[in-house]
Design an enzyme around this catalytic site. Sequence first.
Site, short mmCIF file in Angstrom:
data_model
loop_
_atom_site.label_atom_id
_atom_site.label_comp_id
_atom_site.label_asym_id
_atom_site.label_seq_id
_atom_site.Cartn_x
_atom_site.Cartn_y
_atom_site.Cartn_z
N ASP A 86 -4.24 -21.08 38.36
CA ASP A 86 -5.01 -20.37 37.33
C ASP A 86 -6.50 -20.63 37.48
O ASP A 86 -6.93 -21.55 38.16
CB ASP A 86 -4.54 -20.78 35.94
CG ASP A 86 -4.84 -22.24 35.63
OD1 ASP A 86 -4.76 -23.07 36.57
OD2 ASP A 86 -5.12 -22.56 34.47
N GLU A 87 -7.29 -19.79 36.83
CA GLU A 87 -8.74 -19.96 36.70
C GLU A 87 -9.43 -20.25 38.02
O GLU A 87 -10.35 -21.07 38.10
CB GLU A 87 -9.03 -21.07 35.67
CG GLU A 87 -8.52 -20.70 34.28
CD GLU A 87 -8.68 -21.80 33.25
OE1 GLU A 87 -8.94 -21.48 32.09
OE2 GLU A 87 -8.52 -22.98 33.61
N ALA A 88 -9.03 -19.53 39.06
CA ALA A 88 -9.65 -19.70 40.38
C ALA A 88 -10.87 -18.79 40.49
O ALA A 88 -10.96 -17.92 41.37
CB ALA A 88 -8.63 -19.39 41.48
N HIS A 89 -11.82 -19.03 39.59
CA HIS A 89 -12.98 -18.13 39.50
C HIS A 89 -13.91 -18.24 40.70
O HIS A 89 -14.70 -17.33 40.96
CB HIS A 89 -13.76 -18.42 38.22
CG HIS A 89 -12.93 -18.37 36.97
ND1 HIS A 89 -11.94 -17.42 36.77
CD2 HIS A 89 -12.94 -19.16 35.85
CE1 HIS A 89 -11.38 -17.62 35.58
NE2 HIS A 89 -11.95 -18.68 35.01
N HIS A 145 -9.34 -26.07 40.06
CA HIS A 145 -9.03 -27.33 39.35
C HIS A 145 -8.83 -28.46 40.36
O HIS A 145 -7.96 -29.31 40.20
CB HIS A 145 -7.77 -27.16 38.50
CG HIS A 145 -7.95 -26.25 37.32
ND1 HIS A 145 -8.50 -26.66 36.13
CD2 HIS A 145 -7.66 -24.94 37.16
CE1 HIS A 145 -8.54 -25.65 35.28
NE2 HIS A 145 -8.04 -24.58 35.88
#
Length: 526
Positions: A331-334, A268
């Site tokens: 979060d969401e550290a893809h 993000h």
Amino acid sequence: MTRILGSLLLVAAAGAVTTGAAPVPKGSPAATATPLGQVIPAPASAAPYGAPYRLDPGTRIGVDPTREGRRAGDQLAALLRPATGYRLPVTTHGAAGIRLRLAKGPYGAEGYRLDSGRWGVTITANEPAGLFHGVQTLRQLLPAAVERRTPQPGPWLVAGGTIKDAPRYAWRGAMLDVSRHFFGVDEVKRYVDRLALYKFNKLHLHLSDDQGWRIAIDSWPRLATYGGSTEVGGGPGGYYTKADYREIVRYAADRHLEVVPEIDMPSHTNAALASYAELNCDGVAPPLYTGTDVGFSSLCVAKDRTYDFVDDVVRELAALTPGRYLHIGGDEAHSTSHEDYVAFMDRVQPIVAKYGKTVVGWHQLTAAKPAPGALAQYWGLDGTSAAEKEQVAAAARNGTGLILSPADRLYLDMKYTKDTPLGLAWAGYVEVQRSYDWDPASYLPGAPASAVRGVEAPLWAETLSTPEQQEFMAFPRLPGAAELGWSPAATHDWDRYKVRLAAQAPRWDALGIGFYHSAQVPWPAA
């Protein structure tokens, strides 16, 4: 407690709380006093008895001769004067119809006692926060017309009896996403006012994301001036100067809300990566981003310069933030490997501690090793994998505190139904009953109830660009989140709650809140 609430409903039906009151016009909507237990959040205990108190032109507000006492009295007077038309002088001596007292007692840091009768109303608390919360209860006990800013006819009755009240959880938060769409200082203050009415005590500001960076950092000025220059859909964006941010912190603190700033990382982060090429592993800055995808960006974990950046940002933000906490996202550290994620968090968490703050992170932080005292904010769904839930529960068993924000319960940006014109639906549709009807203490399997620090209701802004849109998505679900955080578990009963919730509608109308008229709630006839 359920017996008390049931009794209150019977008392309300009989109109018994008006015994001994001065005559009022027949048919007046305020001719009966609001029952003590009808407020939101439900009080820990409410014992109705005796005659109500009636505010009149001679009412005075008595306070302790302290700065805190004077502030509480001035806030109450400012609230009541426009609608009542009364002078309501604030005094430290002599008789007073409403008295605010700071005194040692079994109230805790935020609790209070409210005593009301023909003689007047007294609110007693250990701390100023308790007085403030007691004032919010008094506010809800008065007719909804008290919220209007022009003189109203009254009468202004407060039911007789005693409320003894204190919060269930210490963390009762609401998150406002100012990154996907930017909201200015006055718009944030408007949301703070809504939170204060329902005894929230944390304002979590999501200050950075792929679509915008919203806080000025002197050592990295392009973060705000360039990274903050747009938003979802390509609008003008914006950012807070340090003076702006201090004003938000001050305004929230005056209403006993602690600001928890969030800088989301390592993902993000496209707004930061676009602002400074050196933060990218290849040294090439990507373009600014105005879409709504997630998980594609990452700080360069291997670069020492990344940690210079983090140190500078945390140092400047910590200096602006008097509260205890700093949220680092996570979060969401893809686009970040597990190994890099762990390495990043191992380096970043000590930086937060170095500047005197306690780490808060989204629950993916538990994939690394949370720092001592860190809090993990769980946003998973009922359908989140058992393995991920167990990872969070294991961290909780090892001492990591939990803030519960399940997306299919407390994400205020989720659509109510398929016909809701705003919001998203990736977590499903979240009607009012689903948002309210669960118990934080037993929600996450394997996590001890003692690990739960409280609840938080996030409001993400991919589809929201005005305060009116915020309020439509927040109301009527926001008060339910407040009750989950404040009220004893024994008071949580949907059938009783929906009646109390419906009674809030005239207050929202008076405040200018355009809310969603859920078919699950028995709203009063227009």
